[in-house]
Scaffold this motif. Structure first.
Motif, mmCIF file in Angstrom:
data_model
loop_
_atom_site.group_PDB
_atom_site.id
_atom_site.type_symbol
_atom_site.label_atom_id
_atom_site.label_comp_id
_atom_site.label_asym_id
_atom_site.label_seq_id
_atom_site.Cartn_x
_atom_site.Cartn_y
_atom_site.Cartn_z
ATOM 1 N N ALA A 1 -9.911 -0.031 4.738
ATOM 2 C CA ALA A 1 -9.928 0.715 3.485
ATOM 3 C C ALA A 1 -8.560 1.362 3.265
ATOM 4 O O ALA A 1 -7.983 1.930 4.188
ATOM 5 C CB ALA A 1 -11.002 1.788 3.527
ATOM 6 N N PRO A 2 -8.039 1.251 2.046
ATOM 7 C CA PRO A 2 -6.716 1.813 1.781
ATOM 8 C C PRO A 2 -6.730 3.332 1.910
ATOM 9 O O PRO A 2 -7.566 4.007 1.325
ATOM 10 C CB PRO A 2 -6.403 1.381 0.358
ATOM 11 C CG PRO A 2 -7.692 0.970 -0.241
ATOM 12 C CD PRO A 2 -8.614 0.629 0.876
ATOM 13 N N ASN B 1 -1.002 0.415 4.395
ATOM 14 C CA ASN B 1 -1.580 -0.729 5.110
ATOM 15 C C ASN B 1 -0.602 -1.900 5.189
ATOM 16 O O ASN B 1 -0.974 -3.052 5.013
ATOM 17 C CB ASN B 1 -2.882 -1.186 4.460
ATOM 18 C CG ASN B 1 -3.998 -0.196 4.638
ATOM 19 O OD1 ASN B 1 -3.895 0.746 5.420
ATOM 20 N ND2 ASN B 1 -5.080 -0.389 3.907
ATOM 21 N N GLY B 2 0.644 -1.600 5.413
ATOM 22 C CA GLY B 2 1.661 -2.639 5.553
ATOM 23 C C GLY B 2 2.196 -3.171 4.239
ATOM 24 O O GLY B 2 3.027 -4.070 4.241
ATOM 25 N N HIS B 3 1.744 -2.655 3.115
ATOM 26 C CA HIS B 3 2.218 -3.089 1.800
ATOM 27 C C HIS B 3 3.154 -2.028 1.224
ATOM 28 O O HIS B 3 2.849 -0.842 1.281
ATOM 29 C CB HIS B 3 1.045 -3.306 0.839
ATOM 30 C CG HIS B 3 0.077 -4.340 1.302
ATOM 31 N ND1 HIS B 3 0.343 -5.685 1.238
ATOM 32 C CD2 HIS B 3 -1.157 -4.218 1.842
ATOM 33 C CE1 HIS B 3 -0.689 -6.355 1.714
ATOM 34 N NE2 HIS B 3 -1.613 -5.482 2.095
ATOM 35 N N PRO B 4 4.287 -2.449 0.652
ATOM 36 C CA PRO B 4 5.191 -1.456 0.060
ATOM 37 C C PRO B 4 4.527 -0.804 -1.148
ATOM 38 O O PRO B 4 3.750 -1.437 -1.868
ATOM 39 C CB PRO B 4 6.417 -2.275 -0.358
ATOM 40 C CG PRO B 4 5.917 -3.667 -0.489
ATOM 41 C CD PRO B 4 4.772 -3.812 0.477
ATOM 42 N N LEU C 1 -2.804 -0.627 -7.782
ATOM 43 C CA LEU C 1 -3.215 0.608 -7.112
ATOM 44 C C LEU C 1 -3.577 0.309 -5.659
ATOM 45 O O LEU C 1 -4.425 -0.520 -5.373
ATOM 46 C CB LEU C 1 -4.410 1.233 -7.832
ATOM 47 C CG LEU C 1 -4.893 2.578 -7.301
ATOM 48 C CD1 LEU C 1 -3.810 3.640 -7.458
ATOM 49 C CD2 LEU C 1 -6.163 3.006 -8.016
ATOM 50 N N LEU C 2 -2.895 0.968 -4.738
ATOM 51 C CA LEU C 2 -3.113 0.752 -3.306
ATOM 52 C C LEU C 2 -4.022 1.819 -2.705
ATOM 53 O O LEU C 2 -4.826 1.529 -1.826
ATOM 54 C CB LEU C 2 -1.766 0.744 -2.566
ATOM 55 C CG LEU C 2 -0.758 -0.312 -3.009
ATOM 56 C CD1 LEU C 2 0.581 -0.092 -2.337
ATOM 57 C CD2 LEU C 2 -1.284 -1.701 -2.726
ATOM 58 N N ALA D 1 -2.536 12.113 -6.162
ATOM 59 C CA ALA D 1 -1.502 11.284 -5.543
ATOM 60 C C ALA D 1 -1.972 9.830 -5.604
ATOM 61 O O ALA D 1 -3.012 9.487 -5.045
ATOM 62 C CB ALA D 1 -1.270 11.704 -4.099
ATOM 63 N N LEU D 2 -1.231 9.008 -6.312
ATOM 64 C CA LEU D 2 -1.563 7.589 -6.471
ATOM 65 C C LEU D 2 -0.496 6.733 -5.810
ATOM 66 O O LEU D 2 0.684 6.891 -6.097
ATOM 67 C CB LEU D 2 -1.645 7.223 -7.952
ATOM 68 C CG LEU D 2 -2.635 7.992 -8.819
ATOM 69 C CD1 LEU D 2 -2.450 7.615 -10.271
ATOM 70 C CD2 LEU D 2 -4.052 7.706 -8.371
ATOM 71 N N ALA D 3 -0.907 5.843 -4.934
ATOM 72 C CA ALA D 3 0.026 4.887 -4.333
ATOM 73 C C ALA D 3 -0.134 3.582 -5.099
ATOM 74 O O ALA D 3 -1.224 3.013 -5.162
ATOM 75 C CB ALA D 3 -0.276 4.682 -2.856
#
Length: 165
Positions: A70-71, A123-126, A156-157, A142-144
Motif C-alpha cells: 500500500a502506498p 515505494n521506489g517510484h519518483p 497520485l502515489l 500532503a499529496l505525493a
C-alpha cells in the motif's frame, strides 16, 4: 396405378412403408452400441479415478495477485510540517501551467497555492510531495504525485492529512 395403390399411399406415406436397408440397420445398431459403450466407460473411469479437480469457489481462493505494498508517504508528520518553512522544490512541476493542470486533476482549483513541495520516492517510484490547504484551516493535505502529473493523469502515489501546529 389402381385404386388399391392410391388408397394405400394416402394412408401411409411412401417413405414409411419401406423397411430400412440391411446395412442401415446394422450401422444404426453399431452406432448405438458404440455410444452406450463410451458412456459406460466414461462413467466407470470417473467413478474409479475422480481426480483432484477443485470446485469453482475453491479455485478462486487459489488465484494470487502480485500487488505492491500500500502506498505510504515516506515522510513523518514533523518532516511534512518542516516543508512549510522551506522554499518549495517542485522539480518537473516547476512550470505553473503544468502544476495548475495537475492540481485541477487532483480536484483543486488551478489557482491553489502549494504551501510546500519536495521531490521524494514512494515505494521506489519518483514523486513530488505537494502540501495543500486542507478542508479546515488547521489541516494540511500532503499529496505525493508522479513527476508527469498533468490534467489528464494525476499519477497520485500517496496522500495524508496532518494538523498544523
Amino acid at each position: 396405378m389402381d385404386a388399391d395403390d392410391r388408397e394405400r399411399r394416402e394412408r401411409h406415406p411412401a417413405h414409411s412403408s419401406r423397411p430400412l436397408p440391411r446395412l442401415n440397420r446394422i450401422a444404426a445398431v453399431a452406432g448405438s452400441a458404440a455410444a452406450l459403450l463410451a458412456v459406460g466407460l466414461g462413467t466407470a473411469a470417473l467413478i474409479r479415478f475422480p481426480g483432484d479437480t477443485p470446485s469453482g469457489p475453491r479455485s478462486f481462493d487459489a488465484i494470487t495477485v502480485a500487488s505492491e505494498p500500500a502506498p505510504v508517504l515516506p515522510l513523518t508528520e514533523a518532516e511534512i510540517l518542516e516543508l512549510l518553512d522551506r522554499t518549495p522544490e517542485y522539480g518537473p512541476l516547476t512550470d505553473p501551467g503544468r502544476r495548475a493542470g495537475c492540481l485541477t486533476a487532483l480536484g483543486y482549483p488551478a489557482a491553489t497555492t502549494a504551501l510546500g513541495a519536495r521531490e521524494i520516492a514512494v515505494n521506489g517510484h519518483p514523486g513530488i510531495v505537494l502540501l495543500l490547504p486542507g478542508a479546515s484551516a488547521d489541516t494540511i493535505v500532503a499529496l505525493a504525485v508522479a513527476p508527469n502529473c498533468s490534467s489528464a493523469d494525476t499519477g497520485l502515489l500517496a496522500d495524508t492529512t496532518v494538523r498544523r501546529p
